[in-house]
Scaffold this active site. Structure first.
Site, mmCIF file in Angstrom:
data_model
loop_
_atom_site.group_PDB
_atom_site.id
_atom_site.type_symbol
_atom_site.label_atom_id
_atom_site.label_comp_id
_atom_site.label_asym_id
_atom_site.label_seq_id
_atom_site.Cartn_x
_atom_site.Cartn_y
_atom_site.Cartn_z
ATOM 1 N N LYS A 23 0.837 -1.213 0.000
ATOM 2 C CA LYS A 23 0.000 0.000 0.000
ATOM 3 C C LYS A 23 0.866 1.255 0.000
ATOM 4 O O LYS A 23 0.643 2.175 -0.796
ATOM 5 C CB LYS A 23 -0.935 -0.041 1.214
ATOM 6 C CG LYS A 23 -1.822 1.184 1.376
ATOM 7 C CD LYS A 23 -3.010 0.886 2.253
ATOM 8 C CE LYS A 23 -2.773 0.999 3.740
ATOM 9 N NZ LYS A 23 -2.451 2.326 4.249
ATOM 10 N N GLY A 95 -4.916 8.036 5.449
ATOM 11 C CA GLY A 95 -3.972 8.949 6.112
ATOM 12 C C GLY A 95 -2.769 9.237 5.225
ATOM 13 O O GLY A 95 -2.276 10.367 5.172
ATOM 14 N N ASP A 316 2.070 -1.267 11.904
ATOM 15 C CA ASP A 316 0.748 -1.661 11.399
ATOM 16 C C ASP A 316 0.441 -3.136 11.687
ATOM 17 O O ASP A 316 -0.692 -3.588 11.502
ATOM 18 C CB ASP A 316 0.647 -1.399 9.886
ATOM 19 C CG ASP A 316 0.750 0.090 9.580
ATOM 20 O OD1 ASP A 316 0.472 0.905 10.479
ATOM 21 O OD2 ASP A 316 1.115 0.441 8.437
ATOM 22 N N ARG A 389 -7.328 -3.327 9.505
ATOM 23 C CA ARG A 389 -6.394 -4.242 10.182
ATOM 24 C C ARG A 389 -7.056 -4.937 11.382
ATOM 25 O O ARG A 389 -6.720 -6.075 11.710
ATOM 26 C CB ARG A 389 -5.114 -3.509 10.575
ATOM 27 C CG ARG A 389 -4.450 -2.867 9.351
ATOM 28 C CD ARG A 389 -2.967 -2.714 9.431
ATOM 29 N NE ARG A 389 -2.496 -1.927 8.301
ATOM 30 C CZ ARG A 389 -2.229 -2.408 7.079
ATOM 31 N NH1 ARG A 389 -2.347 -3.688 6.820
ATOM 32 N NH2 ARG A 389 -1.818 -1.608 6.108
HETATM 33 O O1 SPQ Z 1 -2.595 5.530 5.298
HETATM 34 P P1 SPQ Z 1 -2.955 5.194 6.698
HETATM 35 O O2 SPQ Z 1 -4.448 5.244 6.871
HETATM 36 O O3 SPQ Z 1 -2.249 6.034 7.724
HETATM 37 O O4 SPQ Z 1 -2.517 3.662 6.923
HETATM 38 C C1 SPQ Z 1 -1.752 2.940 7.911
HETATM 39 C C2 SPQ Z 1 -2.278 1.450 7.825
HETATM 40 O O5 SPQ Z 1 -2.473 0.757 8.818
HETATM 41 O O6 SPQ Z 1 -2.432 1.014 6.687
HETATM 42 C C3 SPQ Z 1 -1.869 3.480 9.335
HETATM 43 F F1 SPQ Z 1 -3.035 3.534 9.813
HETATM 44 O O7 SPQ Z 1 -0.366 2.846 7.543
HETATM 45 C C4 SPQ Z 1 0.567 3.929 7.608
HETATM 46 C C5 SPQ Z 1 1.632 3.601 8.639
HETATM 47 O O8 SPQ Z 1 1.104 3.392 9.910
HETATM 48 C C6 SPQ Z 1 1.191 4.075 6.238
HETATM 49 C C7 SPQ Z 1 2.465 4.851 6.230
HETATM 50 C C8 SPQ Z 1 3.034 5.320 4.955
HETATM 51 O O9 SPQ Z 1 2.674 4.790 3.887
HETATM 52 O O10 SPQ Z 1 3.890 6.234 5.011
HETATM 53 C C9 SPQ Z 1 3.176 5.091 7.391
HETATM 54 C C10 SPQ Z 1 2.685 4.714 8.728
HETATM 55 O O11 SPQ Z 1 2.085 5.845 9.354
HETATM 56 P P2 SPQ Z 1 2.963 6.955 10.115
HETATM 57 O O12 SPQ Z 1 1.947 7.772 10.854
HETATM 58 O O13 SPQ Z 1 3.850 6.185 11.007
HETATM 59 O O14 SPQ Z 1 3.690 7.744 9.162
#
Ligand code: SPQ
Length: 428
Positions: A23, A95, A316, A389
């Protein structure tokens, strides 16, 4: 609402799964393919809802993106060819789309409004908005620009030297993307390393970027050139089957072409430390990312402590690791994972609620949880918390419960793994 009833399972799991595209890398392939002038072909793209939000955002800004299942062809005039979207951009549950796009939209010469679903509208954006404002970005919205919907009036950005106050690849990436559009050298320093797909892909697309220890420097106003990307399988999706193979008696599963970037492989280290029988084969590099095949078999496990620098490499995976820990002898302690509180839902509360409902012994703490094992899970009615998840963790838990598990709504699974149940059924 899409409820799912999962009957108790009595067999073993066996077979081979080709894990769908990563993803995080799929989002970035669309972003960099759209910022680069020329044609970028993406293969093994994850056609889950979140990544399609990123595709749609760039289509709204004038980029031509043809989609054929897991293949994309992106045709772009480059950064200067992007145009003002005619309507607000809907980022759904994503996010990653939101935070990375904030970095880009801050430096483009037009006005944009962005919004998302109920979960995304609760997630903090100040972690990105604050450094972007220091770079000259003009962002406004609810709660002084901390909560969606947000409006961004693109402006001339200047570089910053920024030390991340949170362990977040999204914040690091947003600043690097804004740095790409700023005049001069932007520096981002992390105290704990997080996933580095943005840095890897910026290099592949020809950006002027260097990393030295925990500091990454990008020199802006540098044009990107189109390049093809093959997306590795998502280790965060593989994690559900790694745990299933370990906890369902007599199982033996082979996962092909899984991403093994060492900023993401904490789950493998944890499985090894807990005593799982895991073998990695056929390691190679594809589009600048390490990949390989993973073989996992049923194993007896022991509890461990998971803390410190490993946390961002498995952040995650903590919901599914918590399930794993319910099947280990002894206590597993997870610390330093306060970031879980601001994901799609508060994943510390959600994991403890769901697994305790099924018969686990989990005590939530402010930055993690304490899991006492080994417990026999009995089944019951659980909530997905609208979090992909948590829903998939509940489905894997049902493989070892004595009674049926009913999940209130599984539709969120299409965020990251649309074919999850097809793949699970293929192993039965
Ligand atoms: O995109 P989103 O909703 O934030 O997705 C998550 C997930 O579980 O799929 C977190 F909820 O993954 C993030 C991950 O936790 C994806 C990501 C990235 O692609 O840069 C980084 C992580 O978040 P963060 O806040 O640590 O930068």
């Amino acid at each position: 609402m899409s409820e799912k009833t999962l009957k108790p399972f009595e067999g073993k799991l066996s077979g081979v799964i080709e894990i769908p595209g990563d993803k995080s890398i799929s989002h970035r392939a669309v972003i960099f393919g759209s910022l680069a002038k020329g044609i970028t072909k993406v293969t093994n793209f994850l056609d889950g809802e979140d990544c399609l939000r990123t595709v749609n955002a760039f289509r709204e800004m004038g980029v031509t993106i043809q989609e054929d299942g897991t293949s994309l062809v992106i045709e772009s005039e480059g950064i200067s060819g992007l145009s003002e979207p005619k309507q607000p951009l809907d980022f759904g549950n994503s996010g990653t789309t939101t935070r990375l796009m904030l970095g880009i939209l801050s430096g483009l010469p037009f006005f944009t409004t962005i919004y998302g679903d109920a979960s995304l509208s609760k997630r903090p954006m100040d972690r990105v908005v604050n450094p972007l404002r220091q770079m000259g970005s003009i962002i406004d919205g609810r709660n002084d620009g901390n909560l969606l919907p947000l409006s961004i009036r693109g402006s001339k950005l200047h570089p910053i030297d920024y030390t991340l106050p949170v362990k977040s690849a999204q914040v690091k990436s947003a600043i690097l993307l804004a740095g790409l559009l700023a005049d001069g050298e932007t520096r981002v320093t992390e105290t704990t390393p997080t996933r580095n797909h943005t840095e890897n892909m910026l290099k592949a697309f020809g950006a002027d970027i260097t990393s030295d220890g925990y500091t990454t420097t990008i020199r802006g106003k540098n044009n990107l050139h189109a390049t093809n990307v093959h997306v590795p399988g998502d280790i965060s999706s593989a994690a559900f089957f790694l745990v299933a193979g370990t906890i369902v008696p007599d199982s033996s599963i082979h996962l092909k072409n899984t991403g093994l970037n060492n900023t993401r492989t904490g789950i493998i280290e944890v499985l090894q430390k807990m005593g799982a029988d895991i073998v990695i084969e056929n390691e190679r590099s594809v589009s600048g990312e390490k990949i390989g095949d993973i073989h996992i078999s049923y194993s007896s496990l022991k509890g461990i402590t998971i803390e410190g620098n490993i946390i961002p490499t498995l952040i995650d995976e903590i919901p599914i690791i918590a399930l794993l820990a319910t099947q280990a002898e002894g206590t597993t302690i997870i610390k330093d994972a306060e970031e879980l509180r601001v994901k799609e839902t508060d994943r510390i509360t959600a994991v403890a609620d769901v697994l305790n409902t099924l018969g686990a012994d989990i005590t939530p703490t402010k930055d993690g949880m304490i899991v006492k094992g080994k417990t026999q899970l009995h089944g019951g009615n659980i909530a997905s918390y609208d979090d992909h998840r948590i829903a998939m963790m509940g489905a894997i838990a049902s493989l070892i419960t004595t009674n049926e598990v009913v999940i209130d709504d599984i539709s969120c699974i299409s965020i990251s793994y649309p074919d999850f149940f097809r793949d699970l059924e293929s192993l039965k």
